[in-house]
Design a protein around this motif. Sequence first.
Motif, short mmCIF file in Angstrom:
data_model
loop_
_atom_site.label_atom_id
_atom_site.label_comp_id
_atom_site.label_asym_id
_atom_site.label_seq_id
_atom_site.Cartn_x
_atom_site.Cartn_y
_atom_site.Cartn_z
N SER A 1 0.87 -1.19 0.00
CA SER A 1 0.00 0.00 0.00
C SER A 1 0.90 1.23 0.00
O SER A 1 2.12 1.14 0.23
N TRP A 2 0.30 2.37 -0.23
CA TRP A 2 1.10 3.59 -0.38
C TRP A 2 0.34 4.80 0.11
O TRP A 2 -0.87 4.91 -0.09
N ARG A 3 1.05 5.66 0.81
CA ARG A 3 0.51 6.96 1.21
C ARG A 3 1.51 8.03 0.79
O ARG A 3 2.68 7.97 1.17
N PRO A 4 1.08 9.02 0.00
CA PRO A 4 2.01 10.09 -0.38
C PRO A 4 2.42 10.90 0.84
O PRO A 4 1.65 11.06 1.78
N THR A 5 3.64 11.39 0.80
CA THR A 5 4.11 12.25 1.88
C THR A 5 3.37 13.59 1.82
O THR A 5 2.77 13.95 0.80
N ASP A 6 3.44 14.33 2.91
CA ASP A 6 2.80 15.66 2.93
C ASP A 6 3.39 16.57 1.85
O ASP A 6 2.68 17.37 1.23
N ALA A 7 4.71 16.42 1.63
CA ALA A 7 5.36 17.24 0.60
C ALA A 7 4.83 16.89 -0.79
O ALA A 7 4.62 17.78 -1.62
N MET A 8 4.58 15.60 -1.04
CA MET A 8 4.05 15.17 -2.33
C MET A 8 2.63 15.69 -2.54
O MET A 8 2.26 16.10 -3.64
N ILE A 9 1.85 15.66 -1.47
CA ILE A 9 0.48 16.17 -1.56
C ILE A 9 0.49 17.67 -1.85
O ILE A 9 -0.28 18.17 -2.68
N ALA A 10 1.38 18.40 -1.18
CA ALA A 10 1.46 19.85 -1.40
C ALA A 10 1.95 20.16 -2.81
O ALA A 10 1.49 21.13 -3.43
N ARG A 11 2.84 19.34 -3.34
CA ARG A 11 3.41 19.59 -4.65
C ARG A 11 2.44 19.26 -5.78
O ARG A 11 2.38 19.98 -6.78
N GLU A 12 1.70 18.17 -5.61
CA GLU A 12 0.74 17.75 -6.63
C GLU A 12 -0.59 17.37 -5.97
O GLU A 12 -0.93 16.19 -5.88
N PRO A 13 -1.33 18.36 -5.48
CA PRO A 13 -2.54 18.06 -4.71
C PRO A 13 -3.61 17.31 -5.51
O PRO A 13 -4.29 16.44 -4.95
#
Length: 228
Positions: free
Chosen positions: A137-149
């Motif tokens: 399974s995978w969860r994007p990091t907070d930085a990834m979410i901020a970069r590509e919401p």
Amino acid sequence: MSVPSDEPRQFSRRTLLCVLASPLVLAACVTDRTPTPAPAPQPLVSPADAARYGARVDGGFDIPGVDPMELKPRYIRQLVPNPTSYGTGTLVVDPANRFLYLVQENGMALRYGVGVGKEGLEFSGTANVGYKRTWPSWRPTDAMIAREPERNGPWKNGMPGGPQNPLGARALYLFKNGQDTLYRIHGTNEPWSIGEAVSSGCIRLMNQDIIDLYGRVPDGAKVVVLPG
């Protein structure tokens, strides 16, 4: 009294016949040839190498084959002289050159082509494989979410494993001194990205390659990540 000659009339008639016949003569000299089509492009890798990246079923999931035309000889799995000074069994990640080496005996190394994401440049040094997962399974990091919401935001609570999961078919999780480095060596559902710098993720291999690597590397294996 002179008799009119027929020669001008005969000459004119012959000339007219020649003129009328000329297009037919020329047409007979023209060959109606269909242009030979250009040969179809051929893969740059051997059929045996292409077959190693064919479609398969793994863990109940379909893994698509990699288009042979998209396989780059430089980045397919291959045995090469060990370019590092590390011992047998060590994983060496070379982000700058887009390679991962598994050091073998007798001065050789198994080399895999990799794609490098932004997170793959945020750690260098020595670590160990803390644990491994099949179809993780995978969860994007907070930085990834901020970069590509738009792309990563919907998965803030996690995405189950499967063919659409960006970690692909396998993942190796790197730890240093008992702490998770958040650095991952994993598969990808974007085989075209191998050999490239990509916006997100760590170190990605084609699914066929990460399955091969997963079976060769035990928990606790030493990993050296070179500066990117």
